[in-house]
Design a protein around this motif. Structure first.
Motif, mmCIF file in Angstrom:
data_model
loop_
_atom_site.group_PDB
_atom_site.id
_atom_site.type_symbol
_atom_site.label_atom_id
_atom_site.label_comp_id
_atom_site.label_asym_id
_atom_site.label_seq_id
_atom_site.Cartn_x
_atom_site.Cartn_y
_atom_site.Cartn_z
ATOM 1 N N LEU A 76 0.828 -1.207 0.000
ATOM 2 C CA LEU A 76 0.000 0.000 0.000
ATOM 3 C C LEU A 76 0.861 1.255 0.000
ATOM 4 N N GLN A 77 1.935 1.235 0.761
ATOM 5 C CA GLN A 77 2.829 2.391 0.814
ATOM 6 C C GLN A 77 3.460 2.666 -0.553
ATOM 7 N N LYS A 78 3.826 1.595 -1.270
ATOM 8 C CA LYS A 78 4.455 1.772 -2.581
ATOM 9 C C LYS A 78 3.557 2.532 -3.545
ATOM 10 N N ARG A 79 2.257 2.297 -3.457
ATOM 11 C CA ARG A 79 1.307 2.968 -4.353
ATOM 12 C C ARG A 79 0.621 4.157 -3.678
ATOM 13 N N GLU A 80 0.968 4.401 -2.411
ATOM 14 C CA GLU A 80 0.343 5.480 -1.616
ATOM 15 C C GLU A 80 -1.184 5.319 -1.587
ATOM 16 N N ILE A 81 -1.604 4.078 -1.322
ATOM 17 C CA ILE A 81 -3.029 3.757 -1.224
ATOM 18 C C ILE A 81 -3.450 3.885 0.235
ATOM 19 N N PRO A 82 -4.386 4.762 0.567
ATOM 20 C CA PRO A 82 -4.823 4.897 1.964
ATOM 21 C C PRO A 82 -5.501 3.625 2.461
ATOM 22 N N LEU A 83 -5.270 3.325 3.745
ATOM 23 C CA LEU A 83 -5.900 2.186 4.400
ATOM 24 C C LEU A 83 -6.794 2.701 5.520
ATOM 25 N N TYR A 84 -8.069 2.341 5.478
ATOM 26 C CA TYR A 84 -9.011 2.717 6.532
ATOM 27 C C TYR A 84 -9.330 1.496 7.380
ATOM 28 N N VAL A 85 -9.384 1.697 8.678
ATOM 29 C CA VAL A 85 -9.839 0.666 9.606
ATOM 30 C C VAL A 85 -11.117 1.189 10.250
ATOM 31 N N LYS A 86 -12.246 0.502 9.979
ATOM 32 C CA LYS A 86 -13.549 1.009 10.414
ATOM 33 C C LYS A 86 -14.371 -0.105 11.052
ATOM 34 N N SER A 87 -15.383 0.304 11.801
ATOM 35 C CA SER A 87 -16.276 -0.642 12.457
ATOM 36 C C SER A 87 -17.414 -1.026 11.532
ATOM 37 N N PHE A 88 -17.626 -2.353 11.379
ATOM 38 C CA PHE A 88 -18.763 -2.774 10.554
ATOM 39 C C PHE A 88 -20.089 -2.535 11.268
ATOM 40 N N TYR A 89 -20.031 -2.163 12.550
ATOM 41 C CA TYR A 89 -21.254 -1.762 13.259
ATOM 42 C C TYR A 89 -21.580 -0.290 13.023
ATOM 43 N N LYS A 90 -20.553 0.503 12.681
ATOM 44 C CA LYS A 90 -20.731 1.948 12.497
ATOM 45 C C LYS A 90 -20.078 2.377 11.179
ATOM 46 N N PRO A 91 -20.626 1.925 10.058
ATOM 47 C CA PRO A 91 -19.952 2.150 8.769
ATOM 48 C C PRO A 91 -19.829 3.608 8.357
#
Length: 417
Positions: free
Chosen positions: A263-278
């Motif tokens: 992900l860093q190589k392509r500068e792709i953002p990574l989100y970590v989210k709750s599937f209870y609170k999308p």
């Protein structure tokens, strides 16, 4: 193109699968690859099947079969639905493999069986989405991600994997595929290491030049410590790639250590989210900005480790030649090193004995060095530490080893009895 990853906790029951449907519907059903883990504790259950088989040759799939049948009955009340037949065929494939297998290579057998957790979960989810009017294409990740034949720790063949993904995934559709699993050049199943589903999502994102990746979890984002272990934890709003890689290296369990590099190589953002609170923000890992926001100490713990201390039998200096020999033995016995500290005449390491080969290693070491060791120790790591953070960890514990650098303190400890 967006890549979503849902872990086992998010699809542990029928309600979880229905919630996955809601998340997919609310965020759009096109230009998306959804990566899904095995349901609930299926991987553990299949590991038990494999262990029983390896010891007794008995094959007992009843627990795993019944667990998935309950989920299917909660999603498909009509038991004549095609999904029941598809899942039955997958279970029959496991049984047929184990009945005809001649290999004594445990890791090979493990990978041929363990992949079915993901194949079954994605089959159920894909069929349920179709049943709900959400068209999707089910893809076997073993036809996408290619690795060498290092079973249980497959190394990705990026050129072939990229070609496969480009050929089989187009921009406009919704795809359902598996995390964790791959195959070698002979099409035998391989896996990417335990908890490798996050890595699968990153591989797909890298090869697709995806806009972003979202890991859906049962927590609101990345915290500065596991809320189940540490008191008064805080959600981190933002983490840099570098800081996230550091946290992953030290053992933070929210993000797989290998996930961040592609992900860093392509500068792709990574989100970590709750599937209870999308609809809530969660945590974003991206380039630039602050290392972490807010800037607070981050706590990580690894339990059930072993602290080994070595010295030369003749009290001579412990030099590079000795260290090289010791690391060759660690590699030979599949022992992962988490911490190193050496002085003029001694060398200490904190190691993970996940393959249960410590006793063999200790015998080898004793033939060459003086050896002492402590089992069942905990390794605490604090990033961006302060005095209060260190005191909170050391309280009530016997400190066996402590190491400080500019940004990080690591403490090997045992709970005081």
């Amino acid at each position: 193109m967006k890549v979503f990853k849902f872990g086992g906790a998010s699809v542990k029951d029928a309600d979880g699968v229905k919630n996955l449907r809601n998340v997919v519907q609310n965020t759009g059903t096109t230009n998306k690859v959804v990566v899904i883990s095995a349901m609930g504790k299926t991987t553990n259950a299949l590991e038990s099947v494999i262990n029983t088989y390896s010891q007794t040759k008995n094959i007992d799939l009843h627990e795993v079969v019944n667990y998935h049948r309950v989920i299917m009955e909660g999603l498909f009340p009509n038991t004549s639905h095609e999904v029941y037949k598809k899942v039955t065929v997958l279970f029959q494939e496991i049984e047929n493999f184990l009945r005809t297998n001649k290999s004594l290579n445990y890791d090979y057998v493990y990978d041929q069986v363990i992949v079915y957790g993901e194949l079954i979960s994605t089959t159920i989810v894909s069929e349920y989405l179709k049943n709900e009017g959400i068209e999707n294409t089910w893809l076997d990740a073993r036809n996408l991600i290619k690795t060498n034949d290092a079973y249980r720790e497959g190394k990705v063949n990026w050129e072939l994997t990229s070609s496969n993904i480009s050929d089989q995934i187009t921009m406009s559709s919704l795809y359902i595929t598996q995390g964790f699993i791959a195959s070698d050049e002979n099409n035998f199943s391989t896996t990417l290491g335990r908890e490798g589903s996050d890595y699968s999502a990153a591989i797909l994102a890298y090869c697709l030049h995806a806009h972003d990746v979202t890991i859906w979890k049962d927590v609101d984002g990345v915290y500065n410590g596991d809320p189940k272990v540490f008191l008064n934890t805080q959600k981190l709003e933002e983490i840099s790639y570098t800081e996230a890689i550091e946290l992953a290296f030290y053992g933070a369990s929210v993000i797989h250590p290998k996930t961040l590099q592609p992900l860093q190589k392509r500068e792709i953002p990574l989100y970590v989210k709750s599937f209870y609170k999308p609809n809530e923000e969660g945590t974003v890992v991206k380039r630039g900005g602050a290392k972490i926001k807010p800037y607070v100490p981050c706590f990580i713990v690894k339990n059930n480790l072993v602290l080994i201390s070595l010295s030369a039998i003749d009290f001579s200096f412990f030099v590079e030649e000795n260290i090289s020999e010791v690391f060759a033995l660690f590699h030979q016995h599949q022992i992962k090193v988490d911490l190193i500290q050496n002085s003029a005449i001694s060398f200490s390491v904190c190691v993970d004995n996940k393959y249960n080969r410590l006793d063999e290693l200790i015998l080898k070491l004793k033939s060459k060095f003086k050896v002492s060791f402590n089992k069942d120790v905990s390794l605490y790591t604090i990033r961006h530490f302060n005095t209060g953070a260190i005191n909170s960890i050391e309280k009530g514990k016997t400190i066996l080893l402590k190491q400080l650098t500019r940004e990080t303190v690591q403490i090997v400890a045992k709970q005081e009895s």
